[in-house]
Enzyme design. Structure first.
Site, PDB file in Angstrom:
ATOM      1  CB  SER A  41      -0.881   0.011   1.246  1.00 56.48           C
ATOM      2  OG  SER A  41      -1.399   1.313   1.431  1.00 56.48           O
ATOM      3  CG  HIS A  84      -9.240  -0.301  -0.120  1.00 57.08           C
ATOM      4  ND1 HIS A  84      -8.549  -0.508   1.051  1.00 57.08           N
ATOM      5  CD2 HIS A  84     -10.559  -0.326   0.217  1.00 57.08           C
ATOM      6  CE1 HIS A  84      -9.409  -0.649   2.055  1.00 57.08           C
ATOM      7  NE2 HIS A  84     -10.635  -0.530   1.576  1.00 57.08           N
ATOM      8  CG  ASP A 109      -5.905  -3.286   3.256  1.00 57.64           C
ATOM      9  OD1 ASP A 109      -4.838  -3.010   3.821  1.00 57.64           O
ATOM     10  OD2 ASP A 109      -6.566  -2.440   2.594  1.00 57.64           O
ATOM     11  CG  MET A 113     -11.422   2.659   2.650  1.00 61.91           C
ATOM     12  SD  MET A 113      -9.792   2.702   3.414  1.00 61.91           S
ATOM     13  CE  MET A 113      -8.783   2.843   1.948  1.00 61.91           C
ATOM     14  CG  ASP A 147      -5.200   2.223   1.055  1.00 60.12           C
ATOM     15  OD1 ASP A 147      -6.092   1.364   1.016  1.00 60.12           O
ATOM     16  OD2 ASP A 147      -4.019   1.984   1.365  1.00 60.12           O
ATOM     17  CG  MET A 185      -8.691   6.679   2.881  1.00 63.93           C
ATOM     18  SD  MET A 185      -7.774   6.693   4.421  1.00 63.93           S
ATOM     19  CE  MET A 185      -6.808   5.181   4.250  1.00 63.93           C
ATOM     20  CG  MET A 193     -11.286  -3.510   5.637  1.00 60.57           C
ATOM     21  SD  MET A 193      -9.880  -3.001   4.624  1.00 60.57           S
ATOM     22  CE  MET A 193      -8.842  -2.119   5.810  1.00 60.57           C
ATOM     23  CG  HIS A 203      -3.786  -1.672  -1.575  1.00 58.35           C
ATOM     24  ND1 HIS A 203      -4.885  -2.450  -1.880  1.00 58.35           N
ATOM     25  CD2 HIS A 203      -4.159  -0.921  -0.512  1.00 58.35           C
ATOM     26  CE1 HIS A 203      -5.870  -2.201  -1.036  1.00 58.35           C
ATOM     27  NE2 HIS A 203      -5.456  -1.258  -0.182  1.00 58.35           N
TER      28      HIS A 203
HETATM   29  C1  DX5 Z   1      -6.161   1.066   5.781  1.00 59.59           C
HETATM   30  C2  DX5 Z   1      -5.738   0.800   4.371  1.00 59.59           C
HETATM   31  C3  DX5 Z   1      -4.570  -0.089   4.221  1.00 59.59           C
HETATM   32  C4  DX5 Z   1      -3.306   0.396   4.887  1.00 59.59           C
HETATM   33  C5  DX5 Z   1      -2.513  -0.808   5.269  1.00 59.59           C
HETATM   34  O1  DX5 Z   1      -7.341   1.777   5.747  1.00 59.59           O
HETATM   35  O2  DX5 Z   1      -6.801   0.218   3.644  1.00 59.59           O
HETATM   36  O3  DX5 Z   1      -4.341  -0.427   2.859  1.00 59.59           O
HETATM   37  O4  DX5 Z   1      -2.526   1.236   4.080  1.00 59.59           O
HETATM   38  O5  DX5 Z   1      -1.416  -0.403   5.977  1.00 59.59           O
HETATM   39  P1  DX5 Z   1      -0.682  -1.367   7.011  1.00 59.59           P
HETATM   40  O6  DX5 Z   1      -0.166  -2.525   6.226  1.00 59.59           O
HETATM   41  O7  DX5 Z   1       0.368  -0.509   7.591  1.00 59.59           O
HETATM   42  O8  DX5 Z   1      -1.731  -1.801   8.021  1.00 59.59           O
HETATM   43 ZN    ZN Z   2      -6.361  -0.590   1.611  1.00 53.21          ZN
END
Ligand code: DX5
Ligand code: ZN
Length: 217
Positions: free
Chosen positions: A6, A64, A173, A66, A33, A35, A135, A31
């Site tokens: 990520s 991904h 994840d 969110m 993220d 948000m 998750m 990956h």
């Molecule tokens: C959290 C994200 C993850 C995050 C994982 O909301 O979806 O992808 O970046 O990071 P680590 O591996 O540090 O938990």
């Molecule tokens: Zn993620």
């Protein structure tokens, strides 16, 4: 085991190099993220920055979402041609319709389950899915502690997948590292996301290899 680092834990001051390094280090997916500050209490990056990531990445993107308005964000990121777009089932009134939309854009579709959401909720969606993302932390931030009950949950999901769509993949994840990776493999997980474990290591290639391990024959 496929590995999707990520970029949330990357140094954004040198994002291009950080993306190139994980691709050269043998990752399978990048990956990303997304948000929106509403579905989760954090904000990340939009299509302008992700476009620069897409240009430098030599491995496919795994987006991904969110966010609250999934359809709006699918339209925003689809032109970047990611391999996967996954969205949270908790935030979507019409998941079946959205899955069809993502696939109609030539992108593989996945749903994400928060730690409290049971696999049984998606029983009648599995036949249409390319991937289910479980998750193993509460979404919103990197560097959190792995929630152990994702292991029995992955096993439960695997049973449903065997029944309804054996080609559907399981991704996990959050908080993934070299200590919990063997449990994830045994539970039938196909892809792991790892942010702080990979980007917090001295050698990204070594960290990725430690998660991939040897193929099970
Ligand atoms: C959290 C994200 C993850 C995050 C994982 O909301 O979806 O992808 O970046 O990071 P680590 O591996 O540090 O938990
Ligand atoms: Zn993620």
């Amino acid at each position: 085991m496929q590995v999707a680092p990520s970029i949330l834990s990357a140094d954004f001051g040198k994002l291009n190099e950080e993306v190139k390094a994980i691709c050269d280090g043998g990752c399978d997916l990048v990956h990303v993220d997304i948000m929106d500050g509403h579905f989760v209490p954090n904000l990340t990056i939009g299509p302008v920055v992700v476009n620069t990531v897409a240009k430098v990445a030599t491995k496919p993107l795994d987006i991904h979402l969110m966010v609250e308005n999934n359809t709006f964000f699918v339209d925003l990121f689809a032109p970047l041609k990611p391999k996967y777009i996954t969205f949270h089932i908790e935030e979507e009134k019409h998941p079946h319709r959205l899955i069809q939309k993502i696939k109609s854009l030539g992108i593989k579709a996945g749903v994400v389950l928060n730690p409290h959401t049971p696999p049984s909720l998606i029983k009648y969606l599995i036949a249409d899915l390319d991937m289910v993302l479980l998750m193993s932390v509460n979404p919103g931030f990197g560097g959190q502690k792995f929630i152990q009950n994702v292991i029995p949950k992955a096993e439960e999901l695997k049973e449903l997948i065997k029944l309804y769509n054996p080609s559907c993949l399981i991704e996990v994840d959050g908080g993934v590292n070299d200590e919990n990776i063997s449990l994830l493999k045994e539970a039938g997980v196909d892809i792991v996301v790892a942010g702080s474990y990979v980007y917090g290591s001295e050698d990204y290639k070594e960290a990725i290899e430690s998660l991939k391990g040897k193929p099970i024959l």
